[in-house]
Design an enzyme around this catalytic site. Structure first.
Site, PDB file in Angstrom:
ATOM      1  CE  LYS A   7      -3.262  -2.308   3.102  1.00  0.00           C
ATOM      2  NZ  LYS A   7      -3.798  -2.316   4.495  1.00  0.00           N
ATOM      3  N   GLY A   8       2.070   1.133   0.547  1.00  0.00           N
ATOM      4  CA  GLY A   8       2.861   2.325   0.843  1.00  0.00           C
ATOM      5  C   GLY A   8       3.159   3.215  -0.355  1.00  0.00           C
ATOM      6  CD  GLU A  17       7.850  -0.880  -3.130  1.00  0.00           C
ATOM      7  OE1 GLU A  17       7.190  -0.132  -2.381  1.00  0.00           O
ATOM      8  OE2 GLU A  17       7.878  -2.117  -2.983  1.00  0.00           O
ATOM      9  CG  ASP A  36      13.692  -1.085   4.475  1.00  0.00           C
ATOM     10  OD1 ASP A  36      14.351  -0.044   4.541  1.00  0.00           O
ATOM     11  OD2 ASP A  36      12.620  -1.239   5.071  1.00  0.00           O
ATOM     12  CG  ASP A  87       2.259   0.758   7.788  1.00  0.00           C
ATOM     13  OD1 ASP A  87       3.243   0.571   7.050  1.00  0.00           O
ATOM     14  OD2 ASP A  87       1.750  -0.150   8.469  1.00  0.00           O
ATOM     15  NE  ARG A 116      -0.811   1.917   4.928  1.00  0.00           N
ATOM     16  CZ  ARG A 116       0.213   1.090   4.728  1.00  0.00           C
ATOM     17  NH1 ARG A 116       1.303   1.534   4.143  1.00  0.00           N
ATOM     18  NH2 ARG A 116       0.149  -0.160   5.123  1.00  0.00           N
TER      19      ARG A 116
HETATM   20  C1  PRP Z   1       7.419  -1.921   2.302  1.00  0.00           C
HETATM   21  C2  PRP Z   1       7.697  -1.193   1.001  1.00  0.00           C
HETATM   22  C3  PRP Z   1       8.264  -2.261   0.123  1.00  0.00           C
HETATM   23  C4  PRP Z   1       8.937  -3.188   1.094  1.00  0.00           C
HETATM   24  C5  PRP Z   1      10.409  -2.925   1.045  1.00  0.00           C
HETATM   25  O1  PRP Z   1       6.176  -2.536   2.220  1.00  0.00           O
HETATM   26  O2  PRP Z   1       6.539  -0.615   0.460  1.00  0.00           O
HETATM   27  O3  PRP Z   1       7.253  -2.935  -0.605  1.00  0.00           O
HETATM   28  O4  PRP Z   1       8.462  -2.881   2.412  1.00  0.00           O
HETATM   29  O5  PRP Z   1      11.087  -3.775   1.937  1.00  0.00           O
HETATM   30  P1  PRP Z   1      12.266  -4.724   1.467  1.00  0.00           P
HETATM   31  O6  PRP Z   1      13.178  -3.917   0.589  1.00  0.00           O
HETATM   32  O7  PRP Z   1      12.926  -5.098   2.778  1.00  0.00           O
HETATM   33  O8  PRP Z   1      11.695  -5.911   0.775  1.00  0.00           O
HETATM   34  P2  PRP Z   1       5.435  -3.182   3.479  1.00  0.00           P
HETATM   35  O9  PRP Z   1       5.720  -4.651   3.531  1.00  0.00           O
HETATM   36  O10 PRP Z   1       5.770  -2.397   4.718  1.00  0.00           O
HETATM   37  O11 PRP Z   1       3.904  -3.037   3.095  1.00  0.00           O
HETATM   38  P3  PRP Z   1       3.007  -1.715   2.889  1.00  0.00           P
HETATM   39  O12 PRP Z   1       3.547  -1.008   1.675  1.00  0.00           O
HETATM   40  O13 PRP Z   1       1.631  -2.244   2.662  1.00  0.00           O
HETATM   41  O14 PRP Z   1       3.119  -0.867   4.145  1.00  0.00           O
END
Ligand code: PRP
Length: 190
Positions: free
Chosen positions: A41-42, A97, A101, A157, A163
């Site tokens: 969702k982010g 994105e 991370d 979030d 958000r």
């Molecule tokens: C976050 C972000 C990426 C992912 C990156 O999503 O939007 O999709 O983490 O992390 P990584 O590089 O360690 O794989 P999240 O899982 O927090 O979901 P959200 O977007 O729904 O909050």
């Protein structure tokens, strides 16, 4: 400002940087019609602003992905919860994105998308917390380098909350936010 958090990237800085990214993409993709894929969702808030800064015809698709356990455990265990409707054969794809991370999510996603026959794939992220990277990935567009701190706002979030903060806040004491999850609520109005 709350003691629990401080502004890391303010709304004006975000607005300016998103416009710059939009201009870069407009120049790089001149004469083409890219497909922007937002990972829910982010990334949705960033996408909404970024797409208005790109002066090209474009299409938008959405995907939702789940990860299991901690980052290391999630290697190879990423699952598509919601797939896009369109197809990307021969298209120029830009994955949008909010934050990268470990890179594990995008590493999986890019492999999956590549198998669908696009002409090209690029990654555009608002924040790059590269200090946490595990999977090497090529991120072409980065809004800001993000320090190794917990961040919320502008799509990001804490337990699905915050958000809708206009700024991106750093939370130095996440335990304090865990104890009082509503601590940042007064900031939502401003
Ligand atoms: C976050 C972000 C990426 C992912 C990156 O999503 O939007 O999709 O983490 O992390 P990584 O590089 O360690 O794989 P999240 O899982 O927090 O979901 P959200 O977007 O729904 O909050």
């Amino acid at each position: 400002m709350s003691e629990v958090a401080s502004v890391l990237f303010g709304r004006e800085d975000i607005r300016r940087r998103v416009e710059e990214l939009g201009r870069s993409i407009t120049g790089d993709y001149e004469g083409r019609e890219p497909v922007l894929i937002s990972v829910l969702k982010g990334g949705s808030m960033f996408l909404a602003d970024l797409m208005r800064s790109i002066a090209l015809p474009l299409e938008v698709e959405f995907m939702a992905i789940s990860r299991y356990g901690n980052a290391t455990e999630s290697l190879g265990r990423v699952r598509i919860l919601m797939d896009m409707r369109g197809d990307i054969v021969g298209r120029h794809v830009i994955v949008v994105e909010d934050i990268v991370d470990t890179g594990l999510t995008l590493s999986y996603l890019i492999t999956t998308l590549r198998a669908r026959g696009p002409e090209s794939i690029a990654i555009c992220t608002l924040l790059d917390r590269s200090v946490r990277r595990i999977a090497p990935i090529d991120v072409r567009y980065v809004g800001f380098d993000c320090p190794d701190r917990f961040v919320v706002g502008y799509g990001l979030d804490h337990r699905e909350r915050y958000r809708n903060l206009a700024d991106i806040l750093a939370v130095p004491d996440v335990a304090a936010l865990e104890r009082d999850p509503g601590a940042l609520t007064p900031l939502l109005a401003g």
